[in-house]
Each structure stands twice: as structure tokens, then as C-alpha cells.
Design a protein around this motif. Structure first.
Motif, PDB file in Angstrom:
ATOM      1  N   PHE A 181       0.842  -1.189   0.000  1.00 33.77           N
ATOM      2  CA  PHE A 181       0.000   0.000   0.000  1.00 33.77           C
ATOM      3  C   PHE A 181       0.882   1.245   0.000  1.00 33.77           C
ATOM      4  CE2 PHE A 181      -3.781  -2.179   2.380  1.00 33.77           C
ATOM      5  CZ  PHE A 181      -4.030  -2.928   1.248  1.00 33.77           C
ATOM      6  N   THR A 182       0.310   2.364  -0.475  1.00 30.96           N
ATOM      7  CA  THR A 182       1.037   3.633  -0.497  1.00 30.96           C
ATOM      8  C   THR A 182       0.773   4.407   0.780  1.00 30.96           C
ATOM      9  OG1 THR A 182       0.897   3.751  -2.910  1.00 30.96           O
ATOM     10  CG2 THR A 182       1.395   5.802  -1.735  1.00 30.96           C
ATOM     11  N   TYR A 183       1.840   4.820   1.433  1.00 30.48           N
ATOM     12  CA  TYR A 183       1.732   5.552   2.694  1.00 30.48           C
ATOM     13  C   TYR A 183       1.154   6.943   2.471  1.00 30.48           C
ATOM     14  CZ  TYR A 183       3.295   8.175   6.836  1.00 30.48           C
ATOM     15  OH  TYR A 183       3.353   8.978   7.959  1.00 30.48           O
ATOM     16  N   VAL A 184       0.161   7.324   3.272  1.00 36.00           N
ATOM     17  CA  VAL A 184      -0.391   8.678   3.288  1.00 36.00           C
ATOM     18  C   VAL A 184      -0.161   9.286   4.668  1.00 36.00           C
ATOM     19  CG1 VAL A 184      -2.444  10.123   2.974  1.00 36.00           C
ATOM     20  CG2 VAL A 184      -2.153   8.049   1.583  1.00 36.00           C
ATOM     21  N   LYS A 185      -0.658   8.598   5.676  1.00 33.09           N
ATOM     22  CA  LYS A 185      -0.457   8.943   7.076  1.00 33.09           C
ATOM     23  C   LYS A 185      -0.232   7.640   7.838  1.00 33.09           C
ATOM     24  CE  LYS A 185      -3.490  13.022   6.981  1.00 33.09           C
ATOM     25  NZ  LYS A 185      -4.732  13.616   7.552  1.00 33.09           N
ATOM     26  N   PRO A 186       0.193   7.698   9.106  1.00 34.51           N
ATOM     27  CA  PRO A 186       0.451   6.451   9.835  1.00 34.51           C
ATOM     28  C   PRO A 186      -0.703   5.459   9.815  1.00 34.51           C
ATOM     29  CG  PRO A 186       1.320   8.301  11.056  1.00 34.51           C
ATOM     30  CD  PRO A 186       0.579   8.885   9.890  1.00 34.51           C
ATOM     31  N   THR A 187      -1.935   5.941   9.856  1.00 38.14           N
ATOM     32  CA  THR A 187      -3.090   5.035   9.838  1.00 38.14           C
ATOM     33  C   THR A 187      -3.949   5.246   8.591  1.00 38.14           C
ATOM     34  OG1 THR A 187      -4.331   6.593  11.223  1.00 38.14           O
ATOM     35  CG2 THR A 187      -3.195   4.800  12.353  1.00 38.14           C
ATOM     36  N   GLU A 188      -3.370   5.800   7.563  1.00 33.44           N
ATOM     37  CA  GLU A 188      -4.092   5.996   6.297  1.00 33.44           C
ATOM     38  C   GLU A 188      -3.189   5.585   5.146  1.00 33.44           C
ATOM     39  OE1 GLU A 188      -6.165   9.536   3.642  1.00 33.44           O
ATOM     40  OE2 GLU A 188      -5.828   9.861   5.791  1.00 33.44           O
ATOM     41  N   TRP A 189      -3.643   4.601   4.387  1.00 35.84           N
ATOM     42  CA  TRP A 189      -2.846   4.040   3.293  1.00 35.84           C
ATOM     43  C   TRP A 189      -3.727   3.872   2.061  1.00 35.84           C
ATOM     44  CZ3 TRP A 189       2.326   2.181   4.224  1.00 35.84           C
ATOM     45  CH2 TRP A 189       2.747   2.320   5.559  1.00 35.84           C
ATOM     46  N   THR A 190      -3.140   4.016   0.886  1.00 36.48           N
ATOM     47  CA  THR A 190      -3.874   3.879  -0.372  1.00 36.48           C
ATOM     48  C   THR A 190      -3.679   2.489  -0.938  1.00 36.48           C
ATOM     49  OG1 THR A 190      -3.599   6.221  -0.888  1.00 36.48           O
ATOM     50  CG2 THR A 190      -4.167   4.764  -2.715  1.00 36.48           C
ATOM     51  N   ASN A 200      -1.272 -12.635   1.411  1.00 30.82           N
ATOM     52  CA  ASN A 200      -1.476 -12.301   2.815  1.00 30.82           C
ATOM     53  C   ASN A 200      -2.926 -11.857   3.029  1.00 30.82           C
ATOM     54  OD1 ASN A 200      -1.466 -11.214   5.419  1.00 30.82           O
ATOM     55  ND2 ASN A 200       0.636 -10.484   5.243  1.00 30.82           N
ATOM     56  N   PRO A 201      -3.720 -12.611   3.811  1.00 26.71           N
ATOM     57  CA  PRO A 201      -5.139 -12.251   4.007  1.00 26.71           C
ATOM     58  C   PRO A 201      -5.330 -10.918   4.717  1.00 26.71           C
ATOM     59  CG  PRO A 201      -4.474 -13.976   5.545  1.00 26.71           C
ATOM     60  CD  PRO A 201      -3.341 -13.802   4.581  1.00 26.71           C
ATOM     61  N   ASP A 202      -4.304 -10.424   5.394  1.00 27.91           N
ATOM     62  CA  ASP A 202      -4.427  -9.145   6.095  1.00 27.91           C
ATOM     63  C   ASP A 202      -4.631  -7.980   5.138  1.00 27.91           C
ATOM     64  OD1 ASP A 202      -4.064 -10.504   8.420  1.00 27.91           O
ATOM     65  OD2 ASP A 202      -2.037  -9.786   8.826  1.00 27.91           O
ATOM     66  N   CYS A 203      -4.232  -8.153   3.869  1.00 27.88           N
ATOM     67  CA  CYS A 203      -4.341  -7.056   2.901  1.00 27.88           C
ATOM     68  C   CYS A 203      -5.802  -6.711   2.606  1.00 27.88           C
ATOM     69  CB  CYS A 203      -3.605  -7.413   1.613  1.00 27.88           C
ATOM     70  SG  CYS A 203      -1.823  -7.634   1.847  1.00 27.88           S
ATOM     71  N   THR A 204      -6.678  -7.698   2.643  1.00 29.20           N
ATOM     72  CA  THR A 204      -8.096  -7.440   2.419  1.00 29.20           C
ATOM     73  C   THR A 204      -8.823  -7.124   3.719  1.00 29.20           C
ATOM     74  OG1 THR A 204      -8.513  -9.830   2.550  1.00 29.20           O
ATOM     75  CG2 THR A 204      -8.201  -8.881   0.363  1.00 29.20           C
ATOM     76  N   THR A 205      -8.155  -7.328   4.831  1.00 27.05           N
ATOM     77  CA  THR A 205      -8.751  -7.053   6.143  1.00 27.05           C
ATOM     78  C   THR A 205      -8.517  -5.612   6.569  1.00 27.05           C
ATOM     79  OG1 THR A 205      -8.305  -9.351   6.770  1.00 27.05           O
ATOM     80  CG2 THR A 205      -8.865  -7.844   8.542  1.00 27.05           C
ATOM     81  N   TRP A 206      -7.412  -5.018   6.118  1.00 27.55           N
ATOM     82  CA  TRP A 206      -7.064  -3.650   6.502  1.00 27.55           C
ATOM     83  C   TRP A 206      -8.145  -2.657   6.092  1.00 27.55           C
ATOM     84  CZ3 TRP A 206      -4.097  -0.412   9.206  1.00 27.55           C
ATOM     85  CH2 TRP A 206      -4.094   0.925   8.838  1.00 27.55           C
ATOM     86  N   SER A 207      -8.383  -1.627   6.931  1.00 32.66           N
ATOM     87  CA  SER A 207      -9.300  -0.537   6.624  1.00 32.66           C
ATOM     88  C   SER A 207      -8.732   0.750   7.202  1.00 32.66           C
ATOM     89  CB  SER A 207     -10.687  -0.801   7.222  1.00 32.66           C
ATOM     90  OG  SER A 207     -11.506   0.353   7.099  1.00 32.66           O
ATOM     91  N   ASN A 208      -8.931   1.867   6.487  1.00 36.56           N
ATOM     92  CA  ASN A 208      -8.486   3.167   6.993  1.00 36.56           C
ATOM     93  C   ASN A 208      -9.398   3.701   8.097  1.00 36.56           C
ATOM     94  OD1 ASN A 208      -6.186   3.505   5.375  1.00 36.56           O
ATOM     95  ND2 ASN A 208      -7.405   4.239   3.647  1.00 36.56           N
ATOM     96  N   ASP A 209     -10.512   3.017   8.319  1.00 39.52           N
ATOM     97  CA  ASP A 209     -11.403   3.402   9.411  1.00 39.52           C
ATOM     98  C   ASP A 209     -10.645   3.269  10.727  1.00 39.52           C
ATOM     99  OD1 ASP A 209     -13.308   3.560  11.448  1.00 39.52           O
ATOM    100  OD2 ASP A 209     -14.829   2.465  10.312  1.00 39.52           O
ATOM    101  N   PRO A 210     -10.519   4.367  11.505  1.00 39.87           N
ATOM    102  CA  PRO A 210      -9.736   4.308  12.759  1.00 39.87           C
ATOM    103  C   PRO A 210     -10.271   3.308  13.768  1.00 39.87           C
ATOM    104  CG  PRO A 210     -10.988   6.363  12.615  1.00 39.87           C
ATOM    105  CD  PRO A 210     -11.071   5.706  11.273  1.00 39.87           C
ATOM    106  N   ASN A 211     -11.525   2.880  13.615  1.00 42.86           N
ATOM    107  CA  ASN A 211     -12.089   1.887  14.528  1.00 42.86           C
ATOM    108  C   ASN A 211     -11.840   0.453  14.046  1.00 42.86           C
ATOM    109  OD1 ASN A 211     -13.255   3.768  16.367  1.00 42.86           O
ATOM    110  ND2 ASN A 211     -14.884   4.150  14.876  1.00 42.86           N
ATOM    111  N   VAL A 212     -11.304   0.329  12.832  1.00 41.64           N
ATOM    112  CA  VAL A 212     -11.067  -0.995  12.259  1.00 41.64           C
ATOM    113  C   VAL A 212      -9.583  -1.245  12.071  1.00 41.64           C
ATOM    114  CG1 VAL A 212     -11.542  -2.536  10.320  1.00 41.64           C
ATOM    115  CG2 VAL A 212     -13.303  -0.936  11.094  1.00 41.64           C
ATOM    116  N   LEU A 213      -8.925  -0.404  11.222  1.00 43.33           N
ATOM    117  CA  LEU A 213      -7.501  -0.527  10.925  1.00 43.33           C
ATOM    118  C   LEU A 213      -7.135  -2.003  10.676  1.00 43.33           C
ATOM    119  CD1 LEU A 213      -6.058   2.075  13.496  1.00 43.33           C
ATOM    120  CD2 LEU A 213      -6.607   2.403  11.072  1.00 43.33           C
TER     121      LEU A 213
END
Length: 270
Positions: A181-190, A200-213
Motif C-alpha cells: 500500500f502507499t503511505y499517506v499517514k500512519p493510519t491511512e494508506w492507499t 497475505n489475508p491481512d491485505c483485504t482485512t485492513w481498513s483506513n477506518d480508525p475503529n477498524v484498521l
């Protein structure tokens, strides 16, 4: 004539009794003041520990100083069981924490964590949905990723990649390096549409939602296990020291018990 071992056991148990008071008071205070489930789960073990120390220390104090043999026998029995349990627990801790470590990543200051690297027993604890939901709630309440985002908010990509992150920060607050992913902010990625291609299944699990991440990611569970592993090893070392202390106290207590029997036999002959 009163024996040295009786005095020593009495002094040690008096000190233990004094220590049990703030422990018990702290547990009661925590049960009344705690606002979250994560804080409340600590109160019962602390109260139980305080009551246990208080009861055992009183038994040892009275048994040694007042020559009450049955109380001293009860004290020695509890001490023996405590020594056995502590020994077994220490061996168990060393056994379940002998596997697993963060993996160094090229051109990164932090490590990546894989769930499969840790012991099966620990894996089963965190892959249990009920257990993980509670743990995840505690991680969210602790704001581990909120403080992470605030701390590194001004980092550009090169600066962020050079940071030495904790296991929880690396595992729960950012996506895996496998995702590209492309870094935007520490908890925000494109997402560059590489999540589907990654194994890696974590790639589809990640979310920029601060309650999910990445709180539902395997890397987050692995980061937690690495944190537990580190803390448990420290506890195991303390346990070894405490075990030596308990064995010494138990030996002195046995001498005091023998003295009680001799003294009681002497007074019965008078």
C-alpha cells in the motif's frame, strides 16, 4: 525458649499481611472506579490475591508466634502447593514462549509479525472469536493506534519506514508490508489494487477506518502474542527468584513447625 525460626516466620508473615492490605484495597477501588471491561477484569484477581495473602499470612503468623501447630501445618500445606503450582506455571511459560519473533524487513526500522510463528497454544487463545473480540475491545480502549497516529503524524514516507515500532503498533495500526500500500499517514494508506493479488489475508482485512484498521488482522494477533511473550518471559524470571524465596521460607516454616511440636510436647509433660 522461643526459637529463631518461629520469630523469622512471624516477621515474614507480618510483612506479608501488611502488603496484602494495599493489594486488597486496590482491587476494591478498581472494582468501583473501573469504567471499561478491560479495567474491570483485573479487579477480581487482585482482590483474590489480597484475600489469599491476608489469610495465609495470618495463619503463618499465629501458627508460628502462638505455637498453634494446626495453623502452621495449614500454612505449610498452602506454601507447598503454591511452590508446586508456581514451578509448573514457570515451566509452562518457558515452553509456550520459546517460539516466535518479529521478522526484520528490508529498509524498514520496524519488524513484521506472523501468527504462525508462535506456539499453537497461544495461537488458539487469540484465534478464538470470543477471546479476540474482548482483546480487540481492550486494544481499542487503550487507544494504542490513536497515540501511534498522533506520534508519527508529521512523518513522511521515508521517516515513517525508519521508525522503530512496537509489536502492537506494527501489527495492529498499519497494513502489512506484503500489501504494498502507499503511505499517506500512519493510519491511512492507499490500496493500489494489490490486496487481491497478495497471498497475505491481512491485505483485504485492513481498513483506513480508525475503529477498524488492522485489529482483525493476523498480524495484530501476532503482535499481541509477541508482546505477551516478552512480558511472560519477564514474569518467568521473577517467578524463579520468587520460587527460591518461597523454598527458603518453607524450609524455615518446617523448622518452626518442628519447634512447635517439641514445645507442645514439653508443656504437655509439665
Amino acid at each position: 525458649m522461643f526459637r529463631v525460626s518461629n520469630n523469622l516466620v512471624g516477621i515474614l508473615n507480618f510483612v506479608t499481611f501488611l502488603l496484602s492490605i494495599p493489594i486488597l484495597a486496590g482491587g476494591i477501588w478498581l472494582s468501583r472506579q473501573a469504567d471499561t471491561e478491560c479495567e474491570r477484569w483485573l479487579d477480581k484477581p487482585i482482590i483474590a490475591l489480597g484475600v489469599f495473602l491476608m489469610v495465609v499470612s495470618i495463619a503463618g503468623l499465629i501458627g508460628a508466634c502462638c505455637r498453634v501447630s494446626w495453623l502452621l501445618w495449614f500454612y505449610l500445606l498452602v506454601m507447598f502447593l503454591l511452590i508446586v503450582l508456581l514451578f509448573v506455571f514457570t515451566i509452562f511459560v518457558f515452553a509456550v514462549t520459546n517460539k516466535g519473533a518479529g521478522e526484520a524487513v528490508s529498509n524498514r526500522g520496524y519488524k513484521e509479525y506472523r501468527l504462525g510463528d508462535y506456539s499453537n497454544w497461544l495461537q488458539k487463545r487469540v484465534t478464538n472469536t470470543k477471546n479476540w473480540n474482548k482483546i480487540k475491545s481492550c486494544l481499542q480502549d487503550s487507544k494504542v493506534c490513536t497515540s501511534f497516529a498522533d506520534k508519527f503524524v508529521n512523518d513522511n514516507m521515508e521517516q515513517f519506514y525508519a521508525e522503530n515500532l512496537s509489536a502492537l503498533q506494527s501489527g495492529c495500526c498499519k497494513p502489512s508490508n506484503d500489501c504494498n500500500f502507499t503511505y499517506v499517514k500512519p493510519t491511512e494508506w492507499t490500496n493500489n489494487n494489490t490486496a487481491v493479488a497478495s497471498s497475505n489475508p491481512d491485505c483485504t482485512t485492513w481498513s483506513n477506518d480508525p475503529n477498524v484498521l488492522c485489529f482483525n488482522c493476523q498480524s495484530c494477533k501476532a503482535g499481541l502474542l509477541d508482546n505477551i511473550k516478552s512480558n511472560w518471559k519477564k514474569v518467568a524470571i521473577v517467578n524463579v527468584i520468587f520460587l527460591v524465596f518461597l523454598v527458603v521460607v518453607y524450609s524455615v516454616g518446617c523448622c518452626a513447625f518442628r519447634n512447635n511440636r517439641k514445645d507442645n510436647a514439653y508443656w504437655n509433660r509439665q
